[in-house]
Design a protein around this motif. Structure first.
Motif, PDB file in Angstrom:
ATOM      1  N   GLY A   1      -9.202   5.493   8.262  1.00 16.53           N
ATOM      2  CA  GLY A   1      -9.989   4.337   8.675  1.00 16.53           C
ATOM      3  C   GLY A   1     -11.321   4.254   7.943  1.00 16.53           C
ATOM      4  N   ALA A   2     -11.996   5.382   7.807  1.00 13.27           N
ATOM      5  CA  ALA A   2     -13.286   5.409   7.102  1.00 13.27           C
ATOM      6  C   ALA A   2     -13.097   5.039   5.638  1.00 13.27           C
ATOM      7  CB  ALA A   2     -13.925   6.789   7.220  1.00 13.27           C
ATOM      8  N   PHE A   3     -12.045   5.571   5.028  1.00 11.86           N
ATOM      9  CA  PHE A   3     -11.795   5.243   3.623  1.00 11.86           C
ATOM     10  C   PHE A   3     -11.389   3.780   3.459  1.00 11.86           C
ATOM     11  CE2 PHE A   3     -10.920   9.941   2.714  1.00 11.86           C
ATOM     12  CZ  PHE A   3     -12.140  10.124   2.070  1.00 11.86           C
ATOM     13  N   ALA A   4     -10.575   3.269   4.358  1.00  8.95           N
ATOM     14  CA  ALA A   4     -10.154   1.864   4.273  1.00  8.95           C
ATOM     15  C   ALA A   4     -11.366   0.945   4.389  1.00  8.95           C
ATOM     16  CB  ALA A   4      -9.137   1.552   5.364  1.00  8.95           C
ATOM     17  N   LYS A   5     -12.269   1.263   5.294  1.00  9.17           N
ATOM     18  CA  LYS A   5     -13.480   0.465   5.476  1.00  9.17           C
ATOM     19  C   LYS A   5     -14.322   0.447   4.201  1.00  9.17           C
ATOM     20  CE  LYS A   5     -17.284  -0.115   8.715  1.00  9.17           C
ATOM     21  NZ  LYS A   5     -17.902   0.384   9.941  1.00  9.17           N
ATOM     22  N   ALA A   6     -14.261   1.545   3.438  1.00 13.16           N
ATOM     23  CA  ALA A   6     -15.023   1.652   2.189  1.00 13.16           C
ATOM     24  C   ALA A   6     -14.259   1.079   0.993  1.00 13.16           C
ATOM     25  CB  ALA A   6     -15.377   3.114   1.935  1.00 13.16           C
ATOM     26  N   GLY A   7     -13.014   0.625   1.220  1.00  8.71           N
ATOM     27  CA  GLY A   7     -12.256  -0.010   0.145  1.00  8.71           C
ATOM     28  C   GLY A   7     -11.253   0.868  -0.569  1.00  8.71           C
ATOM     29  N   VAL A   8     -10.948   2.031  -0.015  1.00  5.94           N
ATOM     30  CA  VAL A   8      -9.984   2.946  -0.642  1.00  5.94           C
ATOM     31  C   VAL A   8      -8.585   2.671  -0.116  1.00  5.94           C
ATOM     32  CG1 VAL A   8      -9.279   5.372  -0.849  1.00  5.94           C
ATOM     33  CG2 VAL A   8     -11.693   4.752  -1.022  1.00  5.94           C
ATOM     34  N   GLU A   9      -7.621   2.626  -1.024  1.00  6.59           N
ATOM     35  CA  GLU A   9      -6.209   2.501  -0.658  1.00  6.59           C
ATOM     36  C   GLU A   9      -5.482   3.767  -1.105  1.00  6.59           C
ATOM     37  OE1 GLU A   9      -4.428  -0.979  -2.329  1.00  6.59           O
ATOM     38  OE2 GLU A   9      -5.869  -2.324  -1.381  1.00  6.59           O
ATOM     39  N   PHE A  10      -4.604   4.249  -0.256  1.00  8.80           N
ATOM     40  CA  PHE A  10      -3.794   5.413  -0.586  1.00  8.80           C
ATOM     41  C   PHE A  10      -2.435   4.941  -1.079  1.00  8.80           C
ATOM     42  CE2 PHE A  10      -6.939   6.997   2.328  1.00  8.80           C
ATOM     43  CZ  PHE A  10      -7.300   8.201   1.748  1.00  8.80           C
ATOM     44  N   THR A  11      -1.958   5.540  -2.157  1.00  8.74           N
ATOM     45  CA  THR A  11      -0.624   5.240  -2.666  1.00  8.74           C
ATOM     46  C   THR A  11       0.241   6.465  -2.427  1.00  8.74           C
ATOM     47  OG1 THR A  11      -1.223   5.987  -4.886  1.00  8.74           O
ATOM     48  CG2 THR A  11      -1.518   3.654  -4.409  1.00  8.74           C
ATOM     49  N   ASN A  12       1.504   6.233  -2.183  1.00 10.52           N
ATOM     50  CA  ASN A  12       2.412   7.336  -1.887  1.00 10.52           C
ATOM     51  C   ASN A  12       3.658   7.220  -2.737  1.00 10.52           C
ATOM     52  OD1 ASN A  12       0.884   8.692   0.226  1.00 10.52           O
ATOM     53  ND2 ASN A  12       1.175   6.810   1.359  1.00 10.52           N
ATOM     54  N   GLY A  13       4.681   7.922  -2.349  1.00 12.59           N
ATOM     55  CA  GLY A  13       5.913   7.896  -3.127  1.00 12.59           C
ATOM     56  C   GLY A  13       5.960   9.062  -4.094  1.00 12.59           C
ATOM     57  N   ASP A  14       6.515   8.829  -5.268  1.00 16.25           N
ATOM     58  CA  ASP A  14       6.672   9.900  -6.251  1.00 16.25           C
ATOM     59  C   ASP A  14       5.345  10.351  -6.853  1.00 16.25           C
ATOM     60  OD1 ASP A  14       9.391   9.874  -5.894  1.00 16.25           O
ATOM     61  OD2 ASP A  14       9.762   8.513  -7.571  1.00 16.25           O
TER      62      ASP A  14
ATOM     63  N   PRO B   1       1.658  10.325  -5.436  1.00 13.26           N
ATOM     64  CA  PRO B   1       0.586  10.037  -4.490  1.00 13.26           C
ATOM     65  C   PRO B   1      -0.751   9.903  -5.209  1.00 13.26           C
ATOM     66  CG  PRO B   1       1.905  11.884  -3.736  1.00 13.26           C
ATOM     67  CD  PRO B   1       2.330  11.582  -5.138  1.00 13.26           C
ATOM     68  N   GLY B   2      -1.558   8.963  -4.763  1.00 11.35           N
ATOM     69  CA  GLY B   2      -2.865   8.771  -5.382  1.00 11.35           C
ATOM     70  C   GLY B   2      -3.768   7.935  -4.504  1.00 11.35           C
ATOM     71  N   VAL B   3      -4.892   7.527  -5.069  1.00 11.07           N
ATOM     72  CA  VAL B   3      -5.851   6.673  -4.389  1.00 11.07           C
ATOM     73  C   VAL B   3      -6.395   5.678  -5.372  1.00 11.07           C
ATOM     74  CG1 VAL B   3      -6.546   8.386  -2.649  1.00 11.07           C
ATOM     75  CG2 VAL B   3      -7.765   8.275  -4.789  1.00 11.07           C
ATOM     76  N   LYS B   4      -6.841   4.530  -4.865  1.00 10.54           N
ATOM     77  CA  LYS B   4      -7.477   3.529  -5.709  1.00 10.54           C
ATOM     78  C   LYS B   4      -8.438   2.722  -4.864  1.00 10.54           C
ATOM     79  CE  LYS B   4      -3.898   0.014  -5.143  1.00 10.54           C
ATOM     80  NZ  LYS B   4      -2.984  -0.892  -5.830  1.00 10.54           N
ATOM     81  N   LEU B   5      -9.381   2.074  -5.543  1.00  7.76           N
ATOM     82  CA  LEU B   5     -10.306   1.169  -4.857  1.00  7.76           C
ATOM     83  C   LEU B   5      -9.741  -0.238  -4.891  1.00  7.76           C
ATOM     84  CD1 LEU B   5     -13.756   2.408  -6.186  1.00  7.76           C
ATOM     85  CD2 LEU B   5     -12.865   2.619  -3.867  1.00  7.76           C
ATOM     86  N   ARG B   6      -9.846  -0.935  -3.756  1.00  5.87           N
ATOM     87  CA  ARG B   6      -9.411  -2.330  -3.706  1.00  5.87           C
ATOM     88  C   ARG B   6     -10.330  -3.179  -4.562  1.00  5.87           C
ATOM     89  NH1 ARG B   6      -8.899  -1.339   1.902  1.00  5.87           N
ATOM     90  NH2 ARG B   6     -10.960  -2.214   2.226  1.00  5.87           N
ATOM     91  N   LYS B   7      -9.782  -4.241  -5.114  1.00  5.40           N
ATOM     92  CA  LYS B   7     -10.599  -5.183  -5.856  1.00  5.40           C
ATOM     93  C   LYS B   7     -11.463  -5.940  -4.867  1.00  5.40           C
ATOM     94  CE  LYS B   7      -7.232  -5.886  -9.508  1.00  5.40           C
ATOM     95  NZ  LYS B   7      -6.353  -6.816 -10.181  1.00  5.40           N
ATOM     96  N   LYS B   8     -12.677  -6.227  -5.280  1.00  2.00           N
ATOM     97  CA  LYS B   8     -13.594  -6.959  -4.391  1.00  2.00           C
ATOM     98  C   LYS B   8     -13.532  -8.427  -4.644  1.00  2.00           C
ATOM     99  CE  LYS B   8     -16.647  -3.155  -3.657  1.00  2.00           C
ATOM    100  NZ  LYS B   8     -17.950  -2.744  -3.354  1.00  2.00           N
TER     101      LYS B   8
END
Length: 76
Positions: A54-67, A69-76
């Motif tokens: 929740g804290a990361f989502a509020k800050a604009g972070v998205e988690f990717t999963n699958g083969d 896994p990673g993280v990225k910032l949402r476009k503003k």
């Protein structure tokens, strides 16, 4: 979520472990413990993971999963 995603998300935001602890109302020791885990955080309490994601989502972070896994910032 895997521990590497947790560390990567903090790095994207330039947050310290203390910053994340403050935003999630978790202890710094909890954050440290989770980041030391090798692999998935499946055994972690749902409420703890919810606070973190929740804290990361509020800050604009998205988690990717699958083969690849990673993280990225949402476009503003």
């Amino acid at each position: 979520m895997i521990s590497a995603q947790l560390r990567a998300a903090r790095a994207l935001l330039n947050w310290s472990q203390s910053d994340l602890a403050e935003r999630t109302e978790l202890s710094v020791e909890t954050i440290k413990r989770l980041e030391r885990i090798n692999g998935t955080l499946d055994a972690t309490k749902v409420s703890t993971l919810s606070a973190i994601t929740g804290a990361f989502a509020k800050a604009g972070v998205e988690f990717t999963n699958g083969d690849a896994p990673g993280v990225k910032l949402r476009k503003k």
